[in-house]
Write an enzyme that holds these catalytic residues in place. Structure first.
Site, PDB file in Angstrom:
ATOM      1  N   ASP A  52       0.830  -1.205   0.000  1.00  0.00           N
ATOM      2  CA  ASP A  52       0.000   0.000   0.000  1.00  0.00           C
ATOM      3  C   ASP A  52       0.863   1.253   0.000  1.00  0.00           C
ATOM      4  O   ASP A  52       2.088   1.194   0.101  1.00  0.00           O
ATOM      5  CB  ASP A  52      -0.922  -0.003   1.223  1.00  0.00           C
ATOM      6  CG  ASP A  52      -2.004  -1.069   1.135  1.00  0.00           C
ATOM      7  OD1 ASP A  52      -2.359  -1.456   0.007  1.00  0.00           O
ATOM      8  OD2 ASP A  52      -2.485  -1.523   2.197  1.00  0.00           O
ATOM      9  N   TYR A 111       7.854  -9.731   6.377  1.00  0.00           N
ATOM     10  CA  TYR A 111       7.740  -8.292   6.632  1.00  0.00           C
ATOM     11  C   TYR A 111       8.412  -7.958   7.956  1.00  0.00           C
ATOM     12  O   TYR A 111       8.467  -8.783   8.874  1.00  0.00           O
ATOM     13  CB  TYR A 111       6.278  -7.865   6.721  1.00  0.00           C
ATOM     14  CG  TYR A 111       5.567  -7.750   5.394  1.00  0.00           C
ATOM     15  CD1 TYR A 111       5.505  -6.525   4.721  1.00  0.00           C
ATOM     16  CD2 TYR A 111       4.927  -8.850   4.827  1.00  0.00           C
ATOM     17  CE1 TYR A 111       4.832  -6.411   3.514  1.00  0.00           C
ATOM     18  CE2 TYR A 111       4.259  -8.747   3.618  1.00  0.00           C
ATOM     19  CZ  TYR A 111       4.211  -7.517   2.963  1.00  0.00           C
ATOM     20  OH  TYR A 111       3.546  -7.411   1.760  1.00  0.00           O
TER      21      TYR A 111
END
Length: 251
Positions: A52, A111
């Site tokens: 995003d 991540y």
């Protein structure tokens, strides 16, 4: 048709995410435009995921197809880096089998989320500044609960078009990287939209003493996004690794 994987990284601060959008500059758009300039025709690429707006990638993988074999891939990577903006870097381009897919063949993604408890004039836009004391021991106990579940609806952005909210988490935990800086690392076979930021936000509720470890478990069991904590900001989130089966790569 020849297929190639591009390994790259980017600072997401100036981009509206990875995927091409009609009203904002994206990482995918910049790479496709650079490839089209060099190869003199449109070259669509497919990424391993869709980060995003504002989210970074220390390592992202994408694939593209080209009819002729490209003999000097290091030179192509060098020319791409000359054309791309300073916040996108191509590390290498390698040949893969024609049916290899950057997104669907990935076996895991990793991540990291960075928080800092100190004021840092050099890292303020790359880590999430927290105030107050956090109980990282309790947060790591809560991380162990993640391994007991596969349905993470409670940590998914609402109204997405995915067919399942099931994910298998392989690694999750907090570690102090340096004085005042902590990093949350999570590895899974796939991630839902907003999943990591929602998990971190809920873990911080545990760290503040507002949610118990058992309460964290009940949040996941509820399969309700409204029961989880507020998502943390995206500027401290990094995609750091994507893995694939060895048989996809040409020797």
């Amino acid at each position: 048709m020849n297929r190639y994987f591009i390994y790259l990284g980017y600072n997401g601060k100036s981009f509206n995410g990875w995927q091409v959008q009609p009203n904002g500059i994206t990482v995918q758009q910049c790479i496709e435009e650079a490839l089209a300039t060099l190869l003199r025709r449109p070259v669509p690429i497919v990424g391993a995921g869709r980060t995003d707006a504002g989210i970074h990638a220390r390592l992202m993988v994408a694939h593209f197809d080209w009819e002729e074999g490209i003999t000097d891939l290091p030179f192509l990577a060098e020319k791409l880096n000359r054309l791309l903006p300073k916040d996108i870097a191509v590390y290498r381009i390698i040949p893969v089998k024609p049916d290899a897919h950057a997104r669907f063949d990935a076996t895991s993604r990793t991540y990291k989320y960075y928080i800092t408890t100190r004021k840092d004039p050099f890292n303020y836009d790359l880590a999430y500044k927290m105030s107050g004391k956090l109980d990282f021991e309790a947060m790591n106990e809560a991380c162990k609960v993640l391994f007991d579940f596969v349905d993470f609806t409670s940590f998914s952005k609402l109204h997405t078009d995915v067919k399942t909210n099931n994910c298998r988490i392989y690694q999750a935990g907090w570690k102090q990287e340096e004085d005042g800086v902590w990093v949350f690392t999570v590895q899974a076979d796939r991630f839902l939209r907003n999943m990591v930021r929602a998990i971190v936000g809920t873990l911080l509720e545990v760290g503040r003493g507002k949610l118990t470890v058992d309460g964290f478990r009940k949040v996941i069991e509820a399969k309700d996004r409204c029961k989880a904590g507020t998502s943390v900001p995206g500027h401290a989130l990094y995609l750091v690794d994507v893995t694939y089966p060895e048989e996809l790569f040409k020797i």
